[in-house]
Design a protein around this motif. Structure first.
Motif, PDB file in Angstrom:
ATOM      1  N   ASP A   1      38.472  50.479  39.325  1.00 60.13           N
ATOM      2  CA  ASP A   1      37.223  49.733  39.287  1.00 60.13           C
ATOM      3  C   ASP A   1      36.312  50.161  38.140  1.00 60.13           C
ATOM      4  N   ALA A   2      36.765  51.122  37.335  1.00 58.95           N
ATOM      5  CA  ALA A   2      36.022  51.543  36.139  1.00 58.95           C
ATOM      6  C   ALA A   2      37.013  51.931  35.047  1.00 58.95           C
ATOM      7  N   PHE A   3      38.062  51.126  34.916  1.00 57.30           N
ATOM      8  CA  PHE A   3      39.145  51.479  34.001  1.00 57.30           C
ATOM      9  C   PHE A   3      38.778  51.055  32.576  1.00 57.30           C
ATOM     10  N   ASP A   4      38.861  52.009  31.668  1.00 57.00           N
ATOM     11  CA  ASP A   4      38.574  51.740  30.260  1.00 57.00           C
ATOM     12  C   ASP A   4      39.493  52.597  29.403  1.00 57.00           C
ATOM     13  N   ALA A   5      39.255  52.625  28.112  1.00 54.95           N
ATOM     14  CA  ALA A   5      40.123  53.376  27.208  1.00 54.95           C
ATOM     15  C   ALA A   5      40.128  54.862  27.530  1.00 54.95           C
ATOM     16  N   ARG A   6      38.971  55.373  27.938  1.00 57.05           N
ATOM     17  CA  ARG A   6      38.905  56.793  28.273  1.00 57.05           C
ATOM     18  C   ARG A   6      39.718  57.105  29.523  1.00 57.05           C
TER      19      ARG A   6
ATOM     20  N   LEU B   1      51.003  51.616  40.797  1.00 52.35           N
ATOM     21  CA  LEU B   1      49.664  51.836  41.317  1.00 52.35           C
ATOM     22  C   LEU B   1      49.637  51.366  42.769  1.00 52.35           C
ATOM     23  N   ALA B   2      48.930  52.104  43.603  1.00 51.08           N
ATOM     24  CA  ALA B   2      48.926  51.842  45.041  1.00 51.08           C
ATOM     25  C   ALA B   2      47.533  51.483  45.520  1.00 51.08           C
ATOM     26  N   TYR B   3      47.398  50.253  45.996  1.00 50.47           N
ATOM     27  CA  TYR B   3      46.158  49.828  46.644  1.00 50.47           C
ATOM     28  C   TYR B   3      46.547  48.929  47.811  1.00 50.47           C
ATOM     29  N   TYR B   4      46.812  49.552  48.955  1.00 54.11           N
ATOM     30  CA  TYR B   4      47.305  48.835  50.121  1.00 54.11           C
ATOM     31  C   TYR B   4      46.133  48.481  51.030  1.00 54.11           C
ATOM     32  N   ASP B   5      45.737  47.198  50.976  1.00 50.22           N
ATOM     33  CA  ASP B   5      44.613  46.732  51.768  1.00 50.22           C
ATOM     34  C   ASP B   5      44.913  45.336  52.300  1.00 50.22           C
ATOM     35  N   ASN B   6      43.986  44.816  53.096  1.00 54.68           N
ATOM     36  CA  ASN B   6      44.210  43.574  53.843  1.00 54.68           C
ATOM     37  C   ASN B   6      43.775  42.366  53.018  1.00 54.68           C
ATOM     38  N   ASN B   7      44.711  41.715  52.354  1.00 54.96           N
ATOM     39  CA  ASN B   7      44.390  40.564  51.516  1.00 54.96           C
ATOM     40  C   ASN B   7      44.063  39.306  52.314  1.00 54.96           C
ATOM     41  N   LEU B   8      44.190  39.381  53.646  1.00 63.30           N
ATOM     42  CA  LEU B   8      43.787  38.272  54.524  1.00 63.30           C
ATOM     43  C   LEU B   8      42.627  38.694  55.417  1.00 63.30           C
ATOM     44  N   HIS B   9      41.833  39.612  54.959  1.00 64.48           N
ATOM     45  CA  HIS B   9      40.712  40.125  55.759  1.00 64.48           C
ATOM     46  C   HIS B   9      39.863  38.966  56.268  1.00 64.48           C
ATOM     47  N   PRO B  10      39.464  38.993  57.547  1.00 62.98           N
ATOM     48  CA  PRO B  10      38.721  37.856  58.111  1.00 62.98           C
ATOM     49  C   PRO B  10      37.312  37.695  57.549  1.00 62.98           C
ATOM     50  N   ASP B  11      36.718  38.759  57.024  1.00 67.97           N
ATOM     51  CA  ASP B  11      35.377  38.650  56.449  1.00 67.97           C
ATOM     52  C   ASP B  11      35.481  38.170  54.997  1.00 67.97           C
ATOM     53  N   PRO B  12      34.902  37.021  54.661  1.00 60.29           N
ATOM     54  CA  PRO B  12      35.063  36.467  53.306  1.00 60.29           C
ATOM     55  C   PRO B  12      34.586  37.405  52.194  1.00 60.29           C
ATOM     56  N   GLN B  13      33.486  38.102  52.418  1.00 54.74           N
ATOM     57  CA  GLN B  13      32.983  39.004  51.394  1.00 54.74           C
ATOM     58  C   GLN B  13      33.911  40.195  51.205  1.00 54.74           C
ATOM     59  N   GLU B  14      34.395  40.734  52.316  1.00 53.68           N
ATOM     60  CA  GLU B  14      35.329  41.857  52.232  1.00 53.68           C
ATOM     61  C   GLU B  14      36.627  41.425  51.563  1.00 53.68           C
ATOM     62  N   ARG B  15      37.110  40.236  51.916  1.00 54.43           N
ATOM     63  CA  ARG B  15      38.342  39.736  51.295  1.00 54.43           C
ATOM     64  C   ARG B  15      38.153  39.556  49.790  1.00 54.43           C
ATOM     65  N   ALA B  16      37.026  39.003  49.380  1.00 57.44           N
ATOM     66  CA  ALA B  16      36.767  38.808  47.954  1.00 57.44           C
ATOM     67  C   ALA B  16      36.746  40.144  47.215  1.00 57.44           C
ATOM     68  N   ALA B  17      36.153  41.170  47.838  1.00 57.47           N
ATOM     69  CA  ALA B  17      36.116  42.489  47.212  1.00 57.47           C
ATOM     70  C   ALA B  17      37.519  43.085  47.088  1.00 57.47           C
TER      71      ALA B  17
ATOM     72  N   ARG C   1      42.952  42.736  41.416  1.00 57.30           N
ATOM     73  CA  ARG C   1      42.968  42.306  40.016  1.00 57.30           C
ATOM     74  C   ARG C   1      42.640  43.468  39.073  1.00 57.30           C
ATOM     75  N   ALA C   2      41.714  44.334  39.484  1.00 57.27           N
ATOM     76  CA  ALA C   2      41.398  45.498  38.663  1.00 57.27           C
ATOM     77  C   ALA C   2      42.606  46.421  38.532  1.00 57.27           C
ATOM     78  N   CYS C   3      43.352  46.597  39.632  1.00 55.07           N
ATOM     79  CA  CYS C   3      44.573  47.408  39.583  1.00 55.07           C
ATOM     80  C   CYS C   3      45.611  46.774  38.669  1.00 55.07           C
ATOM     81  N   ILE C   4      45.720  45.462  38.719  1.00 57.80           N
ATOM     82  CA  ILE C   4      46.658  44.761  37.839  1.00 57.80           C
ATOM     83  C   ILE C   4      46.280  44.980  36.385  1.00 57.80           C
ATOM     84  N   ASP C   5      44.999  44.873  36.062  1.00 60.01           N
ATOM     85  CA  ASP C   5      44.551  45.103  34.689  1.00 60.01           C
ATOM     86  C   ASP C   5      44.889  46.522  34.239  1.00 60.01           C
TER      87      ASP C   5
END
Length: 307
Positions: free
Chosen positions: A51-56, A75-91, A97-101
């Motif tokens: 969530d703060a990935f840069d050149a450094r 890279l490992a980020y195992y979380d609930n991609n179907l989370h029932p709370d829309p805000q939590e799911r969006a986060a 996506r940050a892990c993919i980058d």
């Protein structure tokens, strides 16, 4: 094949210390825990700041691995991609996506996550929802040369009654997710207590396995006779992961046949990482006991893995 471990078992240490220990104890690769830096869920850590990935940060991670003769397996980020709370799911999706980058910047290693589940909806409703929300993440990864993979963990602790909280726990569901462009981070331990033969389940799908976990499981049939397949219900209390009749173990201390497991991976052409996921309660609880557990795993697996 390379032998490594998932760094989430050492959450209190910085990456540099984890890498130094791993290199000094014969490991070849690391699966870096990349959960958000805020949070204290069990079995998670933040050894890479996605969530703060840069050149450094890229330079820091690369140096920690290279200085200790290690490669990066995923890279490992195992979380609930179907989370029932829309805000939590969006986060959660934003962090995927940050892990993919970050993975793309580090050479295109895979990113591991879960399908997840909304426990208030049926399995079929969840599958239809996943068919809507997961392909954009798959496409986002593919555009950056990264493959998104799912671990076949049941995540029963995410369900209020101990049911499946991650809809990727059986071959039926693997076939479904392959159609969405997802890959598999295979873990034999979860299949064992479900009553599925891990080796028989693995054999037809090795070509879709791009990363493999090494974790064992031990079962207690007498306790199963008391609680049933779904484990404790009335006595689960505040321990949702304590099912009462099975527990995870270090490779070689449970019922998984690791000789056949590794051989089946080789026979199917797998040449990725075999990553120890240490969640053994016997060899946990203190940093030193975690180290000892990883040492036991290394002694068990090293003779089976050809560099």
């Amino acid at each position: 094949m390379r032998l490594g471990f998932l760094t989430a078992c050492m959450p209190e240490r910085p990456l540099e210390a984890v890498a130094q220990w791993a290199g000094a104890h014969g490991y070849e690769t690391l699966e870096l825990a990349a959960w958000p830096t805020l949070g204290d869920r069990p079995f998670t850590a933040s050894h890479l700041a996605a969530d703060a990935f840069d050149a450094r940060e890229r330079e820091r991670v690369g140096a920690a691995l290279a200085d200790n003769g290690l490669s990066l397996s995923a890279l490992a980020y195992y979380d609930n991609n179907l989370h029932p709370d829309p805000q939590e799911r969006a986060a959660i999706h934003a962090h995927v996506r940050a892990c993919i980058d970050a993975a793309a910047a580090l050479g295109g290693v895979p990113v591991g996550t879960f399908v997840g589940r909304d426990p208030g909806r049926s399995v079929l409703d969840n599958l239809r929802e996943a068919e809507r929300v997961l392909p954009p993440l798959v496409d986002y990864a593919a555009e950056r040369g990264v493959r998104l993979m799912i671990e076949n963990c049941v995540m029963e602790g995410w369900h209020p009654d101990g049911g499946p909280g991650n809809l990727a726990y059986s071959p039926e569901l693997w076939e479904w997710m392959f159609e969405l462009g997802l890959f598999l981070n295979f873990d034999p331990s979860h299949l064992l207590w479900l009553g599925i033969d891990p080796i028989a389940a693995l054999r037809p799908y090795v070509e879709r396995v791009i990363h493999a976990h090494a974790k064992d499981a031990e079962t207690f049939p007498a306790q199963r006779d008391r609680y049933g397949f779904f484990g404790r219900v009335a006595t689960r209390g505040e321990q949702p992961w304590e099912m009462g009749w099975w527990r995870y173990r270090i490779p070689g201390l449970g019922a998984v046949d690791f000789r056949r497991y590794v051989d089946t991976l080789y026979e199917g052409g797998f040449d990725g990482a075999l990553s120890v996921e240490h969640e053994d309660p016997v060899w946990g609880g203190t940093p030193r006991k975690v180290e000892q557990g990883l040492e036991i795993a290394h002694r068990t697996l090293r003779p089976l893995v050809v560099g």
